[in-house]
Structures are given as structure tokens and as C-alpha cells.
Design an enzyme around this catalytic site. Structure first.
Site, PDB file in Angstrom:
ATOM      1  N   TYR A   1      -9.606  -1.186   2.005  1.00  0.00           N
ATOM      2  CA  TYR A   1      -9.299  -1.156   3.153  1.00  0.00           C
ATOM      3  C   TYR A   1      -9.036   0.379   3.776  1.00  0.00           C
ATOM      4  O   TYR A   1      -8.568   1.265   2.749  1.00  0.00           O
ATOM      5  CB  TYR A   1      -8.016  -1.875   3.725  1.00  0.00           C
ATOM      6  CG  TYR A   1      -8.234  -3.208   4.261  1.00  0.00           C
ATOM      7  CD1 TYR A   1      -8.903  -3.308   5.273  1.00  0.00           C
ATOM      8  CD2 TYR A   1      -8.024  -4.303   3.560  1.00  0.00           C
ATOM      9  CE1 TYR A   1      -9.046  -4.453   5.991  1.00  0.00           C
ATOM     10  CE2 TYR A   1      -8.210  -5.598   4.065  1.00  0.00           C
ATOM     11  CZ  TYR A   1      -8.703  -5.786   5.219  1.00  0.00           C
ATOM     12  OH  TYR A   1      -9.058  -6.954   5.829  1.00  0.00           O
TER      13      TYR A   1
ATOM     14  N   ASP B   1       0.718  -1.275   0.009  1.00  0.00           N
ATOM     15  CA  ASP B   1       0.160   0.102   0.075  1.00  0.00           C
ATOM     16  C   ASP B   1       0.651   1.136   0.282  1.00  0.00           C
ATOM     17  O   ASP B   1       0.376   2.221  -0.530  1.00  0.00           O
ATOM     18  CB  ASP B   1      -1.067  -0.021   1.332  1.00  0.00           C
ATOM     19  CG  ASP B   1      -2.057  -0.866   0.805  1.00  0.00           C
ATOM     20  OD1 ASP B   1      -2.347  -1.519  -0.017  1.00  0.00           O
ATOM     21  OD2 ASP B   1      -2.605  -1.508   1.837  1.00  0.00           O
TER      22      ASP B   1
END
Ligand code: NI
Length: 664
Positions: A400, A316
């Protein structure tokens, strides 16, 4: 996405104090990108993946004073969206010149691409929906042309598997979700068995998985917006955090002072929130502890071998950018109490500055009891409440949401807590059939098992620039003359002297812990002053040796890594983890096997969470926590919070009429 794209053209509220570690200002971002565009004759197809401060080396920062300016530089990772050429440019903002322009060989092994940019999030949907093969796959699953318009297409970093279509090409894997309307939660309706590999430069689908067996799309709506939950609980009364005299912290530009703590806020497009030059005032001295602390990488490998999931392993930070995807935090919702927000200037995909409003939140929290004793012999009763300073930021990366919360405590403790929330990745499961690769969360809907790993980079500076790290364990002592009653156990201690020796795993059974000390000084009891890295029970990567995601995310195979400071070694996964063939980052750094005893050292800690999904994770998962603490260990001469005033909170009331006497 909307929150993370929040922007405004107004000047940042943060004055430009131009400390060498201050994040780039809007003017500096404009200047850097314009200089690159002009001097390198960049075409309109150029995209700016990361633009951030090129930090001066540590020695220069430490030698800096306000009287003498230090060269301000910007680093930009740029690529040509028509040719795919990738460059890293360094701009000297004072000289208004490009001082370095290096082409990254993205077309040669071991490859590696800049992160996926915001523009591509939207572009991928258009490319996929224009592809005849993909449309046919949707229609085979019962979707009409109108349904296809509403399909949510997620551009997922596709990893590296040695496929010709990905070698040296800029690709993402697109997975799709059915939606009944634009606000519908697509993750409740995954479309299984269809994955489009999209070449972002050629703007076309280069490979399409369309599995023969059709798994029905789960159609039950599972929304989470307030309209989906019109009945809310009625028995909750307001809980207000009131600080009538204001907060106890002081902020000057990016510099923060609170209690005895002092540090500077930093920010980078890739890492998000950074903390610089953390020190604590002790007696008459300002004592450094950490030079720079940040979250350099994350990886989320999935453990489902089927078409939609086996390749998923999002990095990420390096593949998306925790800073680029930071949220605008909302007063009274994300943050409660007397808040100081830091607005952060960032560059958009075209190198134009925008300000991310409220990207970093800072406030104080009551944290229960810090220390207490009642002496029944003489009726001495003392208690002090703990207060902590919270500096936080949230990034939304696709499904997320990750919060990064740094806490400073009055007893000298520093804590990092990652908060994991948002929506899980989902898989459609044929009703009546088992789902062997994860947990069922609803009828026809499973959540593939996966792991989340974070890597914190801690450039330590305990009482000075030269530090050592030691490993300690508790071991039973055999019966003998020195253990006549059998009750003795020992605490072992050994210095980790070289990098290869310092790639370590935690061990809860022996209570293994690590201490970063300054071996050149002595504390009040004759030992080296230090800070203990207190780790929590945390998994390691479970993917097999030889598995691509393990090679690319090798930082998640050990809890601890220690390197000798090299300004070029900044990220646990290397500089270009997106589509990288693997082997970069920490394993490569430590292969040099440099000496780390009484040196300028960087401690890298990997921690995480193995996530087996369950119904309670849906439609939004309650926060899961992962993190670590740094606790003073022989650093102070005594509990440094003994001088807290014995104040009693006047605003507190007892719910009966007797009143409270706890602090009298
Ligand atoms: Ni998870």
C-alpha cells in the site's frame, strides 16, 4: 521500495536553525549514533530502528527564545541483531553523552519489538528461500528452482497470538508471490496456503504452514508500469499551474508562513510528517491553535480466516515507520505547481545519516469558491476564490501507498486527508469456487476484506495552554409550549470532564461533534473561542472482543479519545506495537481517568475506511480518501476571509469569444 530508499550523502538544503522542534540534522544523527556506539560499546550487530529528535517538553519549548539555547537530544530505538536485546537510548547532543539507556523487556509479557527494518525486508527472502520445507511447499505448487529464485517474499508483521515461537522472539510472517520476472507484479500471483514464520535473530524458519489443499496460483499478468499500458488516451491537454510571481508562502528553515498561518514542519522516523506550533494571525495577535499534530498510528486488520490472511494487521507507523518509508516526491508528477520541498535527514539501519530528498512537498492549490453573493436588488456581486496550502508526504508500506495531506485554508480551516492507494493484498481463489472473505478482482484472484484505521494526535492549544472539549448533538424537541409548531430542535452541549468519559463514538444521525475551546476567554458573542472537530462517517474496528488485533489496535474501537498531556504518551498503540500482546496505548492512557477540563489536553481522533475489494481496485487502486477537519467555531469575530482581494485571474480564458464577466 526504491523510491523510499532514495538517499544522498549531500548536505540537506534545509539550514540548521536549531529551533528545539527542528528534526535532527545529519550531523546530529551522526553524533547521536556514534555516541551510542562508543559509550555503550555497541557491537557491529547493532541496528538502529528509529532515530529521531527527543522533543523537549512543551513548557520548555514555549519558554524558548533564540537568545537561549535549549538542550538538543536524540532518541534511538536500537536492537542487537544477534542477541535480540532492545534498548532505548537518549543522547544529549550538547553534552555528547548518553543520558538514558533503558532496556526494553522484549522477552517478557506483554513483549513488543522494534519495527521491521529495511535490512530485514531483504534478509527474510534469503532465509525463506534457504528453507527446505518452504522450497518443498513451492515445488508442490508447481514451481521450479528457477521460479523459486523469482518468488517475491513479503515480510509481514506477524502480530501476536501467544505462540511459543513468537513470545519474546523477533519474528515476521513471510507470504509469497510468484513472478515471471523481477518487474512482474507479484500481487497478481499470490501463493496461497504457505506462510513461513521467520525468526529474524536466529535467521531461520521456525514454523511453516503448508496447507494440504493446493489453490492454483493465478498466472495472468497484471502489470501497471507504463510498458503494460502502451495505448494511452489522446484527448488530454496540458494543465499547467503557473505562479508568475512565485508562491505566497515564506519558508525559513522549518518555519512556514502563509496567509495568516504560521507553523513549523517536523518529521519523525515513526510518524513521518509532523506539524508543530500551528497558529494564525488575527488582528494584532498571533493565536495558537495546535501545539503538535501528527499521525501516530495506523492499523489494517484483515477479515479473512484462512492461513495466509487471518493474522494480518499491519501497524504501519509502529511496525514499519511512516517516516522511514517516506517517498522521494517528484516535481510535476507527485506535486504540481510552484513547489517547496523539504529534504529530511534520517538514520539508516546502521545509524548512518542519509537525506530523504523531497520527502515533504508544500504548495498552493486553487480550491474553487470560498465565498460569494449576488444581490439582485442593487446588483452587488462579490466572489472570492479559495486557496489552500498543501503540506504532504507519502509512505509506501509494502503493497500500500499512503499519502498524508494537511490543508490550511484562508477561512481558518485545517484539514487532514489520508490518501490510500497502491496495491491491495490479494488471495488466490480456485477457479469456479466462491470467495467468501472478500471481493473478486480478476479470474482466480480475490481481495480479502479489510479495514484501514488512522489515528491523528492533536495536542491542542486553542488560544492558550488550557483547553476543554465539549460534545454536541442535535435532538428533536418534544411538542409543547416551547415548541408550538413542532419545528424546534436543540443542540445539546456537555463538557467531557474526565478521560474515561471522553472515549467516544461519532454518530451521524445526531450530528455529534466535538469542540475544543478555551474556557478562560470570551469571544465576540460571549462564548469560549473554539475549534470544531468535524469528523466524517467512519467505521470502527469490527474484529471481535478477544481477537488479538482488537486488543493490539484498541485505538480503533473509538473515534475520539482525549488525554491530559503527558510527554511519555505519544503513540495510540503504545511504544512497541510490533508483536505486542495488546492493551497498550490509548486504553491504558485513559485508565488513569485524569481530569481533562480546562487542562493541557491531547485529542486523538481515529478515522478510517472499510475496504471491500472490487475489480477497479486492481492492478493499482485509485485513491480512496479518509480524514477530518478542524473548523473555527466562535474563534473569529466574523468570516476571517472577508479581506481577500477581489482579484480576477487574468490567465483564465473563455473557450468561446465572448469572454468572462464573473468578477466584474
Ligand atoms: Ni484497502
Amino acid at each position: 521500495m526504491a523510491k523510499s530508499l532514495a538517499s544522498s550523502k549531500t548536505k540537506s538544503a534545509v539550514p540548521d536553525h536549531r529551533h528545539p522542534l527542528d528534526p535532527l540534522s545529519e550531523a546530529e544523527i551522526t553524533s547521536a549514533c556514534e555516541i551510542l556506539k562508543t559509550q555503550k560499546k555497541l557491537s557491529s550487530a547493532t541496528r538502529f530502528a528509529f532515530v529521531q529528535l527527543e522533543e523537549p517538553v512543551k513548557a520548555d519549548v514555549l519558554a524558548w527564545t533564540r537568545a537561549k539555547s535549549l538542550q538538543r537530544r536524540a532518541a534511538a530505538t536500537v536492537f542487537d541483531s544477534k542477541t535480540g536485546a532492545v534498548h532505548i537510548g537518549i543522547v544529549d547532543l550538547d553534552k555528547q553523552a548518553v543520558t538514558s539507556w533503558i532496556e526494553h523487556q522484549a522477552k517478557q509479557h506483554p513483549y513488543g519489538q522494534p519495527p521491521i527494518i529495511i535490512e530485514e525486508f531483504f534478509k527474510v527472502g534469503d532465509i525463506v528461500k534457504a528453507d527446505a520445507g518452504w522450497r518443498k511447499a513451492m515445488k508442490r505448487r508447481g514451481l521450479s528452482d528457477k521460479d523459486i529464485e523469482l518468488v517475491q517474499v513479503d515480510p509481514f508483521s506477524s502480530g501476536y497470538f501467544g505462540r511459543e515461537a513468537e513470545k519474546g522472539h523477533r519474528v515476521v510472517s513471510a507470504v509469497s508471490y510468484y513472478r515471471t520476472d523481477i518487474k512482474d507484479n507479484g500481487y497478481a500471483h499470490p501463493i496461497e496456503g504457505v506462510v513461513a514464520l521467520v525468526d529474524l535473530i536466529e535467521e531461520r524458519v521456525v514454523d511453516l504452514v503448508d496447507e494440504k489443499e493446493i489453490v492454483p496460483i493465478p498466472k495472468t499478468k497484471r502489470n501497471y508500469h507504463r510498458a503494460a499500458y502502451p495505448q494511452t488516451r489522446k484527448d488530454i491537454k496540458p494543465l499547467d499551474i503557473v505562479q508568475r510571481e512565485g508562491p505566497s508562502f515564506k519558508v525559513e528553515g522549518w518555519q512556514v508562513h502563509w496567509q495568516n498561518w504560521s507553523f513549523r514542519i517536523g518529521f519523525s522516523a515513526r510518524e513521518g510528517l509532523v506539524l508543530n506550533q500551528i497558529s494564525i494571525h488575527d488582528g494584532k495577535k498571533q493565536r495558537p491553535i495546535i501545539y503538535r499534530a501528527s499521525m501516530t498510528e495506523m492499523v489494517v486488520p484483515y477479515a479473512d480466516p484462512t492461513a495466509n490472511h487471518h493474522w494480518k494487521s499491519a501497524f504501519d507507523a509502529g511496525e514499519y515507520g511512516l517516516g522511514k518509508l517516506a517517498n522521494a516526491l517528484e516535481l510535476g508528477c507527485d506535486c504540481l505547481g510552484n513547489i517547496h520541498y523539504f529534504d529530511v535527514p534520517v538514520a539508516d539501519d546502521n545509524g548512518v545519516p542519509t537525506v530523504m530528498k523531497n520527502a515533504i512537498c508544500m504548495h498552493e492549490e486553487d480550491y474553487g469558491v470560498l465565498w460569494k453573493h449576488y444581490e439582485f436588488r442593487n446588483d452587488t456581486f462579490e466572489v472570492r476564490r479559495s486557496r489552500r496550502l498543501v503540506v504532504s508526504s507519502f509512505a509506501t508500506v509494502g503493497n500500500y501507498d499512503y499519502g498524508f495531506f494537511w490543508y490550511f485554508y484562508q477561512d481558518g480551516t485545517i484539514q487532514l486527508e489520508a490518501k490510500l492507494t497502491g496495491i491491495i493484498q490479494t488471495a488466490a481463489v480456485t477457479p469456479g469456487q466462491p470467495y467468501p472473505w472478500g471481493g473478486m478482482v480478476a479470474e482466480g484472484l480475490g481481495g480479502p476484506t479489510h479495514q484501514h484505521f488512522f489515528n491523528a494526535r492533536l495536542h491542542m492549544m486553542v488560544d492558550g495552554e488550557k483547553n476543554s472539549i465539549s460534545e454536541h448533538e442535535f435532538v428533536p424537541r418534544p411538542w409543547g409550549r416551547d415548541n408550538p409548531h413542532g419545528n424546534v430542535f436543540d443542540t445539546t452541549s456537555r463538557v467531557l470532564s474526565r478521560e474515561m468519559d471522553a472515549a467516544r463514538e461519532a454518530d451521524g444521525r445526531t450530528g455529534r461533534y466535538w469542540k475544543i475551546v478555551n474556557p478562560n476567554l470570551k469571544n465576540s458573542v460571549g462564548n469560549a473561542p473554539g475549534y470544531k472537530l468535524a469528523v466524517t462517517a467512519s467505521p470502527l474496528m469490527l474484529a471481535q472482543e478477544g481477537c488479538s488485533m482488537r486488543a493490539r489496535g484498541a485505538f480503533a474501537t473509538k473515534h475520539l479519545w482525549v488525554t491530559k498531556y503527558d510527554p511519555a504518551e505519544r503513540y495510540a498503540s503504545g511504544n512497541f506495537p510490533n508483536q505486542h500482546a495488546g492493551g497498550d496505548g490509548l486504553p491504558k492512557f485513559i485508565a488513569q481517568n485524569r481530569g481533562i477540563e480546562n487542562e493541557d489536553i491531547v485529542v486523538w481522533h481515529t478515522f478510517g475506511h472499510t475496504h471491500v475489494c472490487k475489480p477497479e481496485d486492481f492492478p493499482i487502486m485509485p485513491v480512496e480518501y479518509a480524514g477530518f477537519m478542524l473548523k473555527p467555531n466562535g474563534f473569529f469575530v466574523e468570516n476571517p476571509a472577508m479581506d481577500l482581494p477581489p482579484d480576477k485571474n487574468d490567465a483564465s480564458v473563455s473557450d468561446d469569444s465572448k469572454g468572462g464577466t464573473c468578477c466584474d
